[in-house]
Design a protein around this motif. Structure first.
Motif, PDB file in Angstrom:
ATOM      1  N   PHE A   6       0.746  -1.108   0.091  1.00 37.08           N
ATOM      2  CA  PHE A   6       0.079  -0.069  -0.043  1.00 37.08           C
ATOM      3  C   PHE A   6       0.911   1.160  -0.040  1.00 37.08           C
ATOM      4  O   PHE A   6       1.841   1.350   0.816  1.00 37.08           O
ATOM      5  N   TYR A   7       0.606   2.250  -0.653  1.00 40.80           N
ATOM      6  CA  TYR A   7       1.384   3.385  -0.726  1.00 40.80           C
ATOM      7  C   TYR A   7       0.424   4.547  -1.427  1.00 40.80           C
ATOM      8  O   TYR A   7      -0.720   4.253  -1.827  1.00 40.80           O
ATOM      9  N   PHE A   8       0.913   5.855  -0.666  1.00 39.65           N
ATOM     10  CA  PHE A   8       0.042   6.792  -1.169  1.00 39.65           C
ATOM     11  C   PHE A   8       1.037   8.059  -1.245  1.00 39.65           C
ATOM     12  O   PHE A   8       2.038   8.048  -1.022  1.00 39.65           O
ATOM     13  N   ASN A   9       0.456   9.023  -1.982  1.00 35.54           N
ATOM     14  CA  ASN A   9       0.858  10.271  -2.320  1.00 35.54           C
ATOM     15  C   ASN A   9       0.121  11.446  -2.128  1.00 35.54           C
ATOM     16  O   ASN A   9      -0.867  11.744  -2.627  1.00 35.54           O
ATOM     17  N   ILE A  10       0.531  12.266  -1.031  1.00 33.35           N
ATOM     18  CA  ILE A  10      -0.195  13.604  -0.587  1.00 33.35           C
ATOM     19  C   ILE A  10       0.248  14.410  -1.327  1.00 33.35           C
ATOM     20  O   ILE A  10       1.326  15.259  -1.195  1.00 33.35           O
ATOM     21  N   ALA A  11      -0.612  14.977  -2.346  1.00 33.34           N
ATOM     22  CA  ALA A  11      -0.289  16.003  -3.366  1.00 33.34           C
ATOM     23  C   ALA A  11      -0.447  17.399  -2.711  1.00 33.34           C
ATOM     24  O   ALA A  11       0.637  18.380  -3.081  1.00 33.34           O
ATOM     25  N   HIS A  12      -1.468  17.544  -1.621  1.00 29.23           N
ATOM     26  CA  HIS A  12      -1.649  18.867  -1.215  1.00 29.23           C
ATOM     27  C   HIS A  12      -2.237  18.222   0.223  1.00 29.23           C
ATOM     28  O   HIS A  12      -3.430  17.985   0.245  1.00 29.23           O
ATOM     29  N   ASP A  13      -1.561  19.109   1.397  1.00 29.70           N
ATOM     30  CA  ASP A  13      -2.201  18.947   2.446  1.00 29.70           C
ATOM     31  C   ASP A  13      -3.006  20.140   2.800  1.00 29.70           C
ATOM     32  O   ASP A  13      -2.709  21.134   2.766  1.00 29.70           O
ATOM     33  N   ILE A  14      -4.405  19.930   2.928  1.00 29.46           N
ATOM     34  CA  ILE A  14      -5.320  20.939   2.936  1.00 29.46           C
ATOM     35  C   ILE A  14      -5.448  21.413   4.401  1.00 29.46           C
ATOM     36  O   ILE A  14      -5.336  22.674   4.480  1.00 29.46           O
ATOM     37  N   GLY A  15      -5.570  20.429   5.412  1.00 28.27           N
ATOM     38  CA  GLY A  15      -5.678  21.069   6.745  1.00 28.27           C
ATOM     39  C   GLY A  15      -5.930  19.995   7.714  1.00 28.27           C
ATOM     40  O   GLY A  15      -6.607  19.012   7.515  1.00 28.27           O
ATOM     41  N   THR A  16      -5.447  20.193   9.033  1.00 28.50           N
ATOM     42  CA  THR A  16      -6.006  19.163  10.071  1.00 28.50           C
ATOM     43  C   THR A  16      -7.054  19.757  10.725  1.00 28.50           C
ATOM     44  O   THR A  16      -7.207  21.029  11.032  1.00 28.50           O
TER      45      THR A  16
END
Length: 82
Positions: free
Chosen positions: A5-15
């Motif tokens: 399993f892998y992922f790519n966060i292109a843009h962190d909008i917010g917590t």
């Protein structure tokens, strides 16, 4: 045997929140090589372990925004009235 399993966060909008070592976040990214989507889920502090969440297309996030804008945002007073 578990599939990698892998992922790519292109843009962190917010917590949105932090609880018991996990953050609830809205991100824009892709999983396992699929095109990016809007993703709302809990993560551990190091992004090693994603928990259950919801991935939405552009159309779905626009609809969610419209629902929140029309139904929730105009309300005032006690949040339990929602």
């Amino acid at each position: 045997m578990r599939k990698e399993f892998y992922f790519n966060i292109a843009h962190d909008i917010g917590t949105i929140s932090f609880n018991n070592g996990y953050t609830l976040e809205l991100n824009y990214g892709g999983f396992n090589g699929y095109p990016p989507k809007w993703d709302l889920r809990r993560w551990d502090r190091r992004y090693n372990r994603p928990l259950k969440g919801v991935a939405m297309t552009d159309d779905e996030i626009k609809k969610l925004y419209a629902l929140l804008t029309d139904e929730v945002m105009p309300l005032s007073g006690d949040p339990s009235d929602y």
